[in-house]
Design an enzyme around this catalytic site. Structure first.
Site, PDB file in Angstrom:
ATOM      1  N   ASP A   6     -38.883   1.897  14.156  1.00  0.00           N
ATOM      2  CA  ASP A   6     -39.530   1.742  15.458  1.00  0.00           C
ATOM      3  C   ASP A   6     -40.936   2.315  15.349  1.00  0.00           C
ATOM      4  OD1 ASP A   6     -40.462   2.268  18.098  1.00  0.00           O
ATOM      5  OD2 ASP A   6     -39.149   4.014  18.290  1.00  0.00           O
ATOM      6  N   LYS A  13     -40.349   6.119  14.126  1.00  0.00           N
ATOM      7  CA  LYS A  13     -38.988   6.613  14.004  1.00  0.00           C
ATOM      8  C   LYS A  13     -38.178   5.591  13.228  1.00  0.00           C
ATOM      9  CE  LYS A  13     -40.483   7.484  17.609  1.00  0.00           C
ATOM     10  NZ  LYS A  13     -40.805   7.046  18.957  1.00  0.00           N
ATOM     11  N   ASP A  96     -40.962  -3.451  22.202  1.00  0.00           N
ATOM     12  CA  ASP A  96     -40.053  -2.306  22.422  1.00  0.00           C
ATOM     13  C   ASP A  96     -39.274  -2.484  23.721  1.00  0.00           C
ATOM     14  OD1 ASP A  96     -42.432  -1.947  23.879  1.00  0.00           O
ATOM     15  OD2 ASP A  96     -42.552   0.213  23.511  1.00  0.00           O
TER      16      ASP A  96
END
Ligand SMILES: Nc1ncnc2c1ncn2[C@@H]1O[C@H](COP(=O)(O)OP(=O)(O)OP(=O)(O)O)[C@@H](O)[C@H]1O
Ligand SMILES: CC(C)(CO)[C@@H](O)C(=O)NCCC(=O)O
Ligand SMILES: [K+]
Length: 244
Positions: A6, A13, A96
């Site tokens: 991510d 992450k 996202d």
């Protein structure tokens, strides 16, 4: 095994999944990207797929070095998602937010859901029980609020996040902490209250870097899960394999 990555606006992450089981999480910055991916792949040699969702300025080319050893999937809004997208500008919707909405559908089927992602920006995303993605809101995150006060004034210091002791800030630092933290907490509770006037029932998922700090300060009952985006990314990829 799957490595999901991510790429946020501030940090990256990553997590290794074996089926639905999250084995380990890694947090790093853009500059350390290649080295970190390399280390993760050395530690988990069974990783066969690399799945990336990026809202940051990291492009597909950044992962080219791993193209020969891995199947790389850069998630985009062209991929299959488990909801009808009612956003009027679907092409500009953050990937996202799409992945979070997908995760909400997978983990909380047949109900209205509000996802709150408290990261660099705070996003609100609402997906109704018929799996229509309706949209939500975008607002500055906790750290961004502290930074904006400092960067766009002459006199305000840059403070690190701190819990306000009082509602009525009796000094410059305490006024800033009350403004930023209490302000955000009232904002989130206020949003939830407004959504309640339109939808009698919905579940609330809180995620992002400020999850733990915020969760205990909110009036409303929420599912706090700082790994929700990583889990959702894994599920979005499984869904893509089945539906492509
Ligand atoms: N080491 C850190 N660096 C930056 N933010 C941190 C850190 N530790 C905790 N935080 C908190 O996390 C928030 C940022 O969240 P997060 O890390 O999810 O953002 P991000 O990586 O930019 O992701 P996104 O772009 O998806 O929001 C900040 O408001 C800050 O208070
Ligand atoms: C709002 C952010 C920055 C949150 O990470 C990201 O989802 C994004 O760049 N979105 C594009 C605008 C939109 O979602 O409508
Ligand atoms: K975010």
């Amino acid at each position: 095994m799957i490595l999901v990555v991510d790429v946020g606006n501030t940090r990256i992450k990553a997590a290794v999944f074996e089926g639905a089981i999250l084995l380990e999480i890694f947090v790093f910055t853009k500059i350390e990207l290649e080295k970190n991916i390399e280390n993760i792949l050395n530690k988990f040699q069974k990783v066969a797929h690399l799945v990336v969702s990026s809202v940051g300025d990291v492009e597909k080319q950044s992962f080219l070095a791993f193209d020969s050893v891995l199947n790389i999937c850069f998630v985009s809004n062209e991929d299959p998602f488990p909801f009808q997208n009612k956003y009027t500008t679907p092409k500009t919707l953050g990937i996202d937010r799409m992945v979070l909405a997908a995760g909400a559908v997978f983990q909380f089927p047949n109900q209205n859901r509000l996802v709150i992602d408290a990261g660099t920006c705070i996003t609100y995303d609402f997906i109704d029980h018929q799996n229509n993605y309706l949209g939500g809101a975008i607002t500055p995150g906790l750290r961004l609020r502290y930074e904006s006060l400092h960067n766009y004034t002459a006199k305000l210091p840059l403070l690190a996040l701190e819990s306000p002791k009082e509602l009525i800030g009796n000094s410059t630092p305490n006024s800033i902490h009350s403004g930023v933290v209490n302000g955000l907490v009232y904002e989130i509770d206020g949003f939830i209250t407004e959504y309640s006037t339109r939808y009698s029932n919905f579940i609330i998922i809180l995620t992002g870097g400020d999850t733990d700090f915020l969760a205990k300060r909110l009036k409303n009952t929420i599912f706090a899960n700082s790994n929700f985006l990583l889990e959702s990314l894994n599920q979005t990829f499984q869904y893509k394999i089945k539906n492509d």
